[in-house]
Design a protein around this motif. Structure first.
Motif, PDB file in Angstrom:
ATOM      1  N   VAL A  72       0.837  -1.200   0.000  1.00  0.00           N
ATOM      2  CA  VAL A  72       0.000   0.000   0.000  1.00  0.00           C
ATOM      3  C   VAL A  72       0.870   1.248   0.000  1.00  0.00           C
ATOM      4  O   VAL A  72       0.586   2.225  -0.717  1.00  0.00           O
ATOM      5  CB  VAL A  72      -0.955  -0.007   1.226  1.00  0.00           C
ATOM      6  CG1 VAL A  72      -1.572   1.370   1.449  1.00  0.00           C
ATOM      7  CG2 VAL A  72      -2.056  -1.030   1.010  1.00  0.00           C
ATOM      8  N   ASP A  73       1.942   1.237   0.794  1.00  0.00           N
ATOM      9  CA  ASP A  73       2.883   2.358   0.772  1.00  0.00           C
ATOM     10  C   ASP A  73       3.399   2.586  -0.653  1.00  0.00           C
ATOM     11  O   ASP A  73       3.457   3.723  -1.138  1.00  0.00           O
ATOM     12  CB  ASP A  73       4.065   2.078   1.702  1.00  0.00           C
ATOM     13  CG  ASP A  73       3.702   2.222   3.176  1.00  0.00           C
ATOM     14  OD1 ASP A  73       2.535   2.541   3.456  1.00  0.00           O
ATOM     15  OD2 ASP A  73       4.576   1.992   4.021  1.00  0.00           O
ATOM     16  N   THR A  74       3.784   1.506  -1.317  1.00  0.00           N
ATOM     17  CA  THR A  74       4.307   1.607  -2.678  1.00  0.00           C
ATOM     18  C   THR A  74       3.258   2.164  -3.629  1.00  0.00           C
ATOM     19  O   THR A  74       3.563   3.016  -4.481  1.00  0.00           O
ATOM     20  CB  THR A  74       4.769   0.222  -3.181  1.00  0.00           C
ATOM     21  OG1 THR A  74       5.746  -0.301  -2.279  1.00  0.00           O
ATOM     22  CG2 THR A  74       5.367   0.319  -4.564  1.00  0.00           C
ATOM     23  N   ILE A  75       2.016   1.693  -3.515  1.00  0.00           N
ATOM     24  CA  ILE A  75       0.941   2.158  -4.401  1.00  0.00           C
ATOM     25  C   ILE A  75       0.682   3.646  -4.206  1.00  0.00           C
ATOM     26  O   ILE A  75       0.626   4.422  -5.173  1.00  0.00           O
ATOM     27  CB  ILE A  75      -0.347   1.349  -4.152  1.00  0.00           C
ATOM     28  CG1 ILE A  75      -0.154  -0.112  -4.591  1.00  0.00           C
ATOM     29  CG2 ILE A  75      -1.524   1.961  -4.908  1.00  0.00           C
ATOM     30  CD1 ILE A  75      -1.314  -1.022  -4.213  1.00  0.00           C
ATOM     31  N   PHE A  76       0.533   4.087  -2.956  1.00  0.00           N
ATOM     32  CA  PHE A  76       0.237   5.489  -2.684  1.00  0.00           C
ATOM     33  C   PHE A  76       1.384   6.394  -3.130  1.00  0.00           C
ATOM     34  O   PHE A  76       1.148   7.447  -3.724  1.00  0.00           O
ATOM     35  CB  PHE A  76      -0.052   5.689  -1.196  1.00  0.00           C
ATOM     36  CG  PHE A  76      -1.489   5.457  -0.816  1.00  0.00           C
ATOM     37  CD1 PHE A  76      -2.438   6.453  -0.980  1.00  0.00           C
ATOM     38  CD2 PHE A  76      -1.898   4.245  -0.296  1.00  0.00           C
ATOM     39  CE1 PHE A  76      -3.769   6.238  -0.628  1.00  0.00           C
ATOM     40  CE2 PHE A  76      -3.218   4.017   0.048  1.00  0.00           C
ATOM     41  CZ  PHE A  76      -4.161   5.012  -0.116  1.00  0.00           C
ATOM     42  N   VAL A  77       2.619   5.987  -2.828  1.00  0.00           N
ATOM     43  CA  VAL A  77       3.767   6.796  -3.248  1.00  0.00           C
ATOM     44  C   VAL A  77       3.847   6.849  -4.769  1.00  0.00           C
ATOM     45  O   VAL A  77       4.208   7.877  -5.360  1.00  0.00           O
ATOM     46  CB  VAL A  77       5.073   6.221  -2.648  1.00  0.00           C
ATOM     47  CG1 VAL A  77       6.297   6.893  -3.264  1.00  0.00           C
ATOM     48  CG2 VAL A  77       5.082   6.413  -1.140  1.00  0.00           C
ATOM     49  N   ASN A 220      -2.608   6.228   5.388  1.00  0.00           N
ATOM     50  CA  ASN A 220      -1.753   6.576   4.255  1.00  0.00           C
ATOM     51  C   ASN A 220      -2.336   7.756   3.492  1.00  0.00           C
ATOM     52  O   ASN A 220      -1.615   8.695   3.131  1.00  0.00           O
ATOM     53  CB  ASN A 220      -1.607   5.373   3.311  1.00  0.00           C
ATOM     54  CG  ASN A 220      -0.267   4.684   3.469  1.00  0.00           C
ATOM     55  OD1 ASN A 220       0.778   5.302   3.384  1.00  0.00           O
ATOM     56  ND2 ASN A 220      -0.295   3.393   3.705  1.00  0.00           N
ATOM     57  N   TYR A 221      -3.619   7.695   3.205  1.00  0.00           N
ATOM     58  CA  TYR A 221      -4.259   8.794   2.458  1.00  0.00           C
ATOM     59  C   TYR A 221      -4.131  10.104   3.219  1.00  0.00           C
ATOM     60  O   TYR A 221      -3.813  11.151   2.648  1.00  0.00           O
ATOM     61  CB  TYR A 221      -5.726   8.460   2.203  1.00  0.00           C
ATOM     62  CG  TYR A 221      -6.427   9.503   1.367  1.00  0.00           C
ATOM     63  CD1 TYR A 221      -6.356   9.467  -0.028  1.00  0.00           C
ATOM     64  CD2 TYR A 221      -7.130  10.550   1.974  1.00  0.00           C
ATOM     65  CE1 TYR A 221      -6.979  10.445  -0.791  1.00  0.00           C
ATOM     66  CE2 TYR A 221      -7.752  11.529   1.216  1.00  0.00           C
ATOM     67  CZ  TYR A 221      -7.680  11.468  -0.167  1.00  0.00           C
ATOM     68  OH  TYR A 221      -8.282  12.426  -0.921  1.00  0.00           O
ATOM     69  N   ILE A 222      -4.359  10.042   4.536  1.00  0.00           N
ATOM     70  CA  ILE A 222      -4.333  11.261   5.347  1.00  0.00           C
ATOM     71  C   ILE A 222      -2.930  11.870   5.390  1.00  0.00           C
ATOM     72  O   ILE A 222      -2.744  13.072   5.151  1.00  0.00           O
ATOM     73  CB  ILE A 222      -4.821  10.963   6.777  1.00  0.00           C
ATOM     74  CG1 ILE A 222      -6.316  10.614   6.764  1.00  0.00           C
ATOM     75  CG2 ILE A 222      -4.551  12.141   7.711  1.00  0.00           C
ATOM     76  CD1 ILE A 222      -6.838  10.102   8.093  1.00  0.00           C
ATOM     77  N   ALA A 241       2.073   6.512   8.731  1.00  0.00           N
ATOM     78  CA  ALA A 241       0.879   5.663   8.654  1.00  0.00           C
ATOM     79  C   ALA A 241       1.204   4.218   9.024  1.00  0.00           C
ATOM     80  O   ALA A 241       0.468   3.569   9.781  1.00  0.00           O
ATOM     81  CB  ALA A 241       0.290   5.732   7.249  1.00  0.00           C
ATOM     82  N   SER A 242       2.305   3.701   8.507  1.00  0.00           N
ATOM     83  CA  SER A 242       2.693   2.316   8.803  1.00  0.00           C
ATOM     84  C   SER A 242       3.057   2.140  10.264  1.00  0.00           C
ATOM     85  O   SER A 242       2.738   1.116  10.882  1.00  0.00           O
ATOM     86  CB  SER A 242       3.873   1.902   7.913  1.00  0.00           C
ATOM     87  OG  SER A 242       3.506   1.896   6.557  1.00  0.00           O
ATOM     88  N   LEU A 243       3.715   3.146  10.850  1.00  0.00           N
ATOM     89  CA  LEU A 243       4.085   3.092  12.271  1.00  0.00           C
ATOM     90  C   LEU A 243       2.841   2.999  13.147  1.00  0.00           C
ATOM     91  O   LEU A 243       2.750   2.135  14.039  1.00  0.00           O
ATOM     92  CB  LEU A 243       4.902   4.335  12.630  1.00  0.00           C
ATOM     93  CG  LEU A 243       5.239   4.532  14.119  1.00  0.00           C
ATOM     94  CD1 LEU A 243       6.157   3.423  14.608  1.00  0.00           C
ATOM     95  CD2 LEU A 243       5.868   5.900  14.347  1.00  0.00           C
ATOM     96  N   LEU A 244       1.875   3.867  12.903  1.00  0.00           N
ATOM     97  CA  LEU A 244       0.655   3.878  13.723  1.00  0.00           C
ATOM     98  C   LEU A 244      -0.142   2.584  13.546  1.00  0.00           C
ATOM     99  O   LEU A 244      -0.646   2.017  14.525  1.00  0.00           O
ATOM    100  CB  LEU A 244      -0.208   5.084  13.346  1.00  0.00           C
ATOM    101  CG  LEU A 244       0.391   6.463  13.673  1.00  0.00           C
ATOM    102  CD1 LEU A 244      -0.523   7.576  13.162  1.00  0.00           C
ATOM    103  CD2 LEU A 244       0.629   6.621  15.171  1.00  0.00           C
ATOM    104  N   SER A 245      -0.239   2.097  12.325  1.00  0.00           N
ATOM    105  CA  SER A 245      -1.028   0.880  12.086  1.00  0.00           C
ATOM    106  C   SER A 245      -0.375  -0.341  12.718  1.00  0.00           C
ATOM    107  O   SER A 245      -1.067  -1.275  13.155  1.00  0.00           O
ATOM    108  CB  SER A 245      -1.220   0.659  10.579  1.00  0.00           C
ATOM    109  OG  SER A 245       0.007   0.493   9.920  1.00  0.00           O
ATOM    110  N   LEU A 438      -0.503  -1.616 -11.581  1.00  0.00           N
ATOM    111  CA  LEU A 438      -1.185  -1.344 -10.316  1.00  0.00           C
ATOM    112  C   LEU A 438      -0.297  -0.569  -9.350  1.00  0.00           C
ATOM    113  O   LEU A 438      -0.795   0.120  -8.455  1.00  0.00           O
ATOM    114  CB  LEU A 438      -1.619  -2.657  -9.655  1.00  0.00           C
ATOM    115  CG  LEU A 438      -2.621  -3.523 -10.433  1.00  0.00           C
ATOM    116  CD1 LEU A 438      -2.833  -4.848  -9.705  1.00  0.00           C
ATOM    117  CD2 LEU A 438      -3.942  -2.789 -10.614  1.00  0.00           C
ATOM    118  N   LEU A 439       1.032  -0.675  -9.547  1.00  0.00           N
ATOM    119  CA  LEU A 439       1.984  -0.091  -8.602  1.00  0.00           C
ATOM    120  C   LEU A 439       2.621   1.200  -9.092  1.00  0.00           C
ATOM    121  O   LEU A 439       3.112   1.989  -8.283  1.00  0.00           O
ATOM    122  CB  LEU A 439       3.092  -1.099  -8.277  1.00  0.00           C
ATOM    123  CG  LEU A 439       2.652  -2.442  -7.694  1.00  0.00           C
ATOM    124  CD1 LEU A 439       3.869  -3.298  -7.382  1.00  0.00           C
ATOM    125  CD2 LEU A 439       1.815  -2.245  -6.436  1.00  0.00           C
TER     126      LEU A 439
END
Length: 541
Positions: A72-77, A220-222, A241-245, A438-439
């Motif tokens: 997800v990090d890769t997709i959003f970035v 991630n979006y936020i 985002a990854s840290l909090l999740s 997709l990425l």
């Protein structure tokens, strides 16, 4: 008669079998036809398959969703502006192996916890399984705090060793340092996961992982794009985002452990059950697994380092054919004179803008390798999930002294994994661009990644065999063998062959995947031989 039996009991096993065969002759069965033997070798026992799938299904979902955090990090970035997207995805490619070199080493505590828990459950000792969890938690906390401090300081020099691309450094170092702060959450989660998987409650981590991944998508979006009073943080936002999740997932595991269904029979969280000797046993069993993980991630980092060299080589080749330098070599001398002159120190005159523009070329090969690894990691993790279920069944069967059943579970799991992931590999071979699209939106990166993705997809059967049997050997307690094999293959195979094929022999990016092919095949053969050889059946944990 009684004396005769007593004397026979002292005979070697093979002599006793011979005496019995004379007293009761056994007709040797006629050998089965070759086609029947092949069919038996390829078939899967349906009862065992159902057990594997029921136990492994939640693990597959959990590990898939947990790995999807990084995807997800890769997709959003990848959806950011190209000036952020390509170097940002490359930065993630370097960051995650660094993170897993640290956290993955400690996360092996979960492997030791699972093996010891499952063995005690198989021996009908639930309270002793609870004692394993209590001591595992202490080991995880102490180790995590030490590695968090260590990781924060070693990230910058690690990155500077791996790449000279300034854009990647500027984005990657903050991302990796923030992710390092989540080591405690990651390692404690794997400790709980090892316990729950060991007692057969694989759904617990599945539920936590689903919640964790859902939270990561929203966060991630936020944090990446900004929302309300929160400014856009781009690549750094993905790390937050990854840290909090990660800690959201840990809270879920802790809350689940407080349920009476688990707490009462296992009676963990009792301070008086803290046992330094047991902690040491967990460490001893886990360290080889952690070392194997460290060797794997170190090999991946060197793999990416060499791929980064290919990106640098592409820049150098561009400079050699540049009209600016080829037609006017005196410009190089003038540039050096200006750079070293005292009067121009600290001014824009010391900057070679032509070189800066060319060397700012996006790290295409590094990003392409990151995307291939991300797509394959989904298959990797699902294979490991099947292997984790197999490890529980192997360890539990060994606790029941049913060693043949333990072996049967291992081979049936390999067959299931090979058929399933072989089919997935075929789909990827036919439509690689669809998955890469997709990425990333960068056609240059997609075109660079397609050959490597097809080669690795063709190896899915061997990847499944290697990873499933690796986990099965972990479950049996044979962690040292896996450690040494990973050390040998990464130290003498993957990284050296990548450099040989990619740089020395100038096969380029294709040579990188040729070396990966040899590594995968060698790992599959080594793990299959060790599991078939059977000495792991004698290990006590």
């Amino acid at each position: 008669m009684q004396a005769s039996k007593s004397r026979q009991a002292h005979f070697p096993l093979h002599l006793r079998k011979r005496l019995l065969s004379r007293a009761h002759p056994i007709t040797t069965p006629r050998p089965q036809p070759f086609t029947a033997r092949v069919k038996m070798a390829l078939s899967v026992d349906l009862k065992r398959a159902k057990t594997i799938l029921v136990l492994g299904g939640p693990i597959v979902i959990a590990m898939f969703t947990q790995t999807f955090i990084n995807v997800v990090d890769t997709i959003f970035v990848g959806k950011l502006d190209p000036s952020y997207a390509t170097p940002g995805q490359a930065a993630l490619g370097f960051s995650l192996p660094i993170l897993w070199s640290l956290a993955g080493f400690l996360a092996a505590i979960g492997i030791g916890t699972q093996a010891m828990t499952a063995r005690r459950i198989g021996s009908q000792k639930p309270e002793e399984a609870g004692v394993v969890l209590t001591n595992s938690i202490v080991v995880a906390i102490v180790g995590s705090l030490i590695f968090t401090v260590l990781g924060w300081f070693i990230v910058p020099p690690f990155f500077e060793f791996l790449t000279r691309n300034q854009n990647v450094l500027n984005l990657g170092i903050p991302y990796a340092q923030i992710r390092v702060l989540g080591i405690l959450g990651m390692v404690l989660t794997t400790s709980y996961k090892g316990f729950f998987d060991g007692i057969g409650s694989t759904r617990v981590h599945m539920y936590a992982a689903l919640v964790m991944n859902a939270a990561n998508i929203g966060l991630n979006y936020i944090f990446i794009f900004g929302w309300g009073p929160i400014p856009a943080m781009y690549v750094t936002g993905a790390a937050v985002a990854s840290l909090l999740s990660t800690f959201i997932g840990l809270v879920m595991m802790v809350v689940w452990s407080l349920r009476g269904k688990y707490r009462k029979p296992h009676r963990y969280y009792r301070p008086r059950t803290l046992n330094p000797k047991l902690m040491w046993e967990i460490v001893k069993l886990s360290v080889p697994s952690g070392a194997a993980q460290l060797f794997v991630m170190s090999g991946v980092l060197m793999f990416l380092k060499i791929i980064g060299m290919l990106d640098e080589t592409a820049v150098e080749q561009t400079l050699r054919v540049s009209d600016f330098y080829a037609a006017l070599p005196e410009w190089m001398q003038w540039q050096e004179a200006i750079r070293t002159a005292t009067a121009t120190t600290g001014t824009l005159f010391v900057t070679d803008w032509n070189f800066a523009l060319i060397s700012g070329r996006p790290p295409v090969y590094t990003t392409a390798a990151k995307l291939v690894i991300d797509l394959l990691s989904i298959g990797f993790v699902m294979c490991i999930a099947f292997g984790t279920a197999t490890a529980t069944l192997v360890s539990k069967s060994m606790g029941e002294k049913r060693f043949d059943l333990a072996e049967a579970y291992g081979w049936d799991s390999v067959k299931i994994g090979s058929y399933f992931f072989g089919a997935i590999g075929l789909i990827i071979i036919l439509q690689p661009a669809f998955f890469l699209d997709l990425l990333t939106d960068d056609p240059q990166v997609i075109n660079a990644a397609i050959p490597g993705l097809r080669i690795m997809a063709a190896l899915e059967i061997f990847i499944a065999m290697a990873l499933i049997l690796t986990q099965a050997l972990f479950g049996a307690g044979n962690t040292r063998f896996v450690m040494w094999i990973e050390l040998i293959l990464h130290g003498l195979c993957l990284a050296p062959l990548t450099y040989l094929f990619g740089v020395v022999l100038d096969f380029g990016f294709l040579g990188v995947w040729l070396s990966a092919t040899i590594y995968v095949m060698a790992l599959a053969v080594a793990m299959a031989w060790k599991f078939w050889e059977g000495s792991w059946k004698e290990i006590e944990v």
